[in-house]
Design a protein around this motif. Structure first.
Motif, PDB file in Angstrom:
ATOM      1  N   CYS A  84      70.898  -8.926 -14.756  1.00 46.28           N
ATOM      2  CA  CYS A  84      70.891  -9.933 -15.829  1.00 46.28           C
ATOM      3  C   CYS A  84      69.733  -9.716 -16.799  1.00 46.28           C
ATOM      4  N   ARG A  85      68.692  -9.061 -16.309  1.00 45.77           N
ATOM      5  CA  ARG A  85      67.472  -8.860 -17.096  1.00 45.77           C
ATOM      6  C   ARG A  85      66.945 -10.218 -17.564  1.00 45.77           C
ATOM      7  N   ASP A  86      66.867 -10.498 -18.857  1.00 48.57           N
ATOM      8  CA  ASP A  86      66.330 -11.779 -19.322  1.00 48.57           C
ATOM      9  C   ASP A  86      67.412 -12.694 -19.907  1.00 48.57           C
ATOM     10  N   ASN A  87      68.670 -12.446 -19.552  1.00 43.31           N
ATOM     11  CA  ASN A  87      69.784 -13.270 -20.016  1.00 43.31           C
ATOM     12  C   ASN A  87      69.836 -14.547 -19.168  1.00 43.31           C
ATOM     13  N   VAL A  88      69.389 -15.658 -19.748  1.00 42.73           N
ATOM     14  CA  VAL A  88      69.263 -16.913 -19.011  1.00 42.73           C
ATOM     15  C   VAL A  88      70.622 -17.409 -18.511  1.00 42.73           C
ATOM     16  N   SER A  89      71.645 -17.265 -19.301  1.00 38.23           N
ATOM     17  CA  SER A  89      72.982 -17.697 -18.887  1.00 38.23           C
ATOM     18  C   SER A  89      73.447 -16.902 -17.670  1.00 38.23           C
ATOM     19  N   CYS A  90      73.258 -15.614 -17.713  1.00 38.50           N
ATOM     20  CA  CYS A  90      73.621 -14.749 -16.587  1.00 38.50           C
ATOM     21  C   CYS A  90      72.813 -15.123 -15.349  1.00 38.50           C
ATOM     22  N   LEU A  91      71.508 -15.310 -15.515  1.00 35.31           N
ATOM     23  CA  LEU A  91      70.658 -15.683 -14.384  1.00 35.31           C
ATOM     24  C   LEU A  91      71.097 -17.011 -13.784  1.00 35.31           C
ATOM     25  N   SER A  92      71.396 -17.958 -14.642  1.00 33.25           N
ATOM     26  CA  SER A  92      71.860 -19.255 -14.168  1.00 33.25           C
ATOM     27  C   SER A  92      73.131 -19.103 -13.334  1.00 33.25           C
ATOM     28  N   ASP A  93      74.056 -18.295 -13.817  1.00 33.71           N
ATOM     29  CA  ASP A  93      75.319 -18.072 -13.099  1.00 33.71           C
ATOM     30  C   ASP A  93      75.105 -17.409 -11.743  1.00 33.71           C
ATOM     31  N   VAL A  94      74.262 -16.376 -11.689  1.00 30.50           N
ATOM     32  CA  VAL A  94      74.086 -15.677 -10.407  1.00 30.50           C
ATOM     33  C   VAL A  94      73.312 -16.539  -9.406  1.00 30.50           C
ATOM     34  N   TYR A  95      72.384 -17.361  -9.893  1.00 30.56           N
ATOM     35  CA  TYR A  95      71.689 -18.275  -8.979  1.00 30.56           C
ATOM     36  C   TYR A  95      72.652 -19.325  -8.442  1.00 30.56           C
ATOM     37  N   LYS A  96      73.525 -19.864  -9.291  1.00 31.82           N
ATOM     38  CA  LYS A  96      74.521 -20.837  -8.830  1.00 31.82           C
ATOM     39  C   LYS A  96      75.429 -20.201  -7.777  1.00 31.82           C
ATOM     40  N   MET A  97      75.866 -18.975  -8.043  1.00 33.81           N
ATOM     41  CA  MET A  97      76.743 -18.269  -7.116  1.00 33.81           C
ATOM     42  C   MET A  97      76.061 -18.098  -5.754  1.00 33.81           C
ATOM     43  N   ARG A  98      74.811 -17.650  -5.758  1.00 32.69           N
ATOM     44  CA  ARG A  98      74.093 -17.422  -4.497  1.00 32.69           C
ATOM     45  C   ARG A  98      73.849 -18.741  -3.769  1.00 32.69           C
ATOM     46  N   GLN A  99      73.478 -19.782  -4.516  1.00 31.60           N
ATOM     47  CA  GLN A  99      73.230 -21.074  -3.886  1.00 31.60           C
ATOM     48  C   GLN A  99      74.498 -21.610  -3.238  1.00 31.60           C
ATOM     49  N   GLN A 100      75.638 -21.438  -3.892  1.00 36.33           N
ATOM     50  CA  GLN A 100      76.905 -21.880  -3.316  1.00 36.33           C
ATOM     51  C   GLN A 100      77.187 -21.163  -1.995  1.00 36.33           C
ATOM     52  N   LYS A 101      76.931 -19.873  -1.964  1.00 36.09           N
ATOM     53  CA  LYS A 101      77.144 -19.096  -0.738  1.00 36.09           C
ATOM     54  C   LYS A 101      76.207 -19.576   0.375  1.00 36.09           C
ATOM     55  N   LEU A 102      74.945 -19.786   0.033  1.00 33.23           N
ATOM     56  CA  LEU A 102      73.987 -20.268   1.027  1.00 33.23           C
ATOM     57  C   LEU A 102      74.341 -21.680   1.492  1.00 33.23           C
ATOM     58  N   ASP A 103      74.842 -22.502   0.574  1.00 36.36           N
ATOM     59  CA  ASP A 103      75.257 -23.855   0.946  1.00 36.36           C
ATOM     60  C   ASP A 103      76.412 -23.817   1.955  1.00 36.36           C
TER      61      ASP A 103
END
Length: 115
Positions: A84-103
């Protein structure tokens, strides 16, 4: 059990928020564009705190085989995050995805107890 784990998440998050750290690394030592973006954006930093705290708790609640699989997934996820580098939208999406998996793992712990 669920309230204890939730309390651990709150306490862990409070610790990391009060320091110059994102949850998974020291922002003063950030090296990559992605790490700087995580440190510079409060919502992404907060997502990092939550994700890293959840990840740490889950690693302590599951047996070795599951723990190894979760660690392998984390490494792959970090590689995806770094794309994602510094793309905030991309970072937000990948963090949401990982959090959902961990949840999902956390839900299994809530329902079944440690694996």
């Amino acid at each position: 059990m669920k309230k204890i784990i939730q309390g651990m998440l709150v306490l862990g998050s409070a610790y990391f928020i009060s320091t110059s750290y994102a949850a998974s690394f020291d922002c003063k030592k950030a090296k990559t564009i992605t790490e700087h973006a995580v440190c510079d954006n409060r919502s992404i930093n907060d997502a990092d705190v939550k994700m890293a705290t959840t990840y740490t708790i889950i690693r302590h609640l599951v047996p070795m085989g599951t723990r190894g699989a979760i660690q392998d997934q984390q490494i792959k996820w970090l590689q995806l995050r770094d794309q994602c580098r510094d793309n905030v939208s991309c970072l937000s999406d990948v963090y949401k995805m990982r959090q959902q998996k961990l949840d999902l793992y956390m839900d299994r712990v809530y329902k079944q107890g440690p694996f």
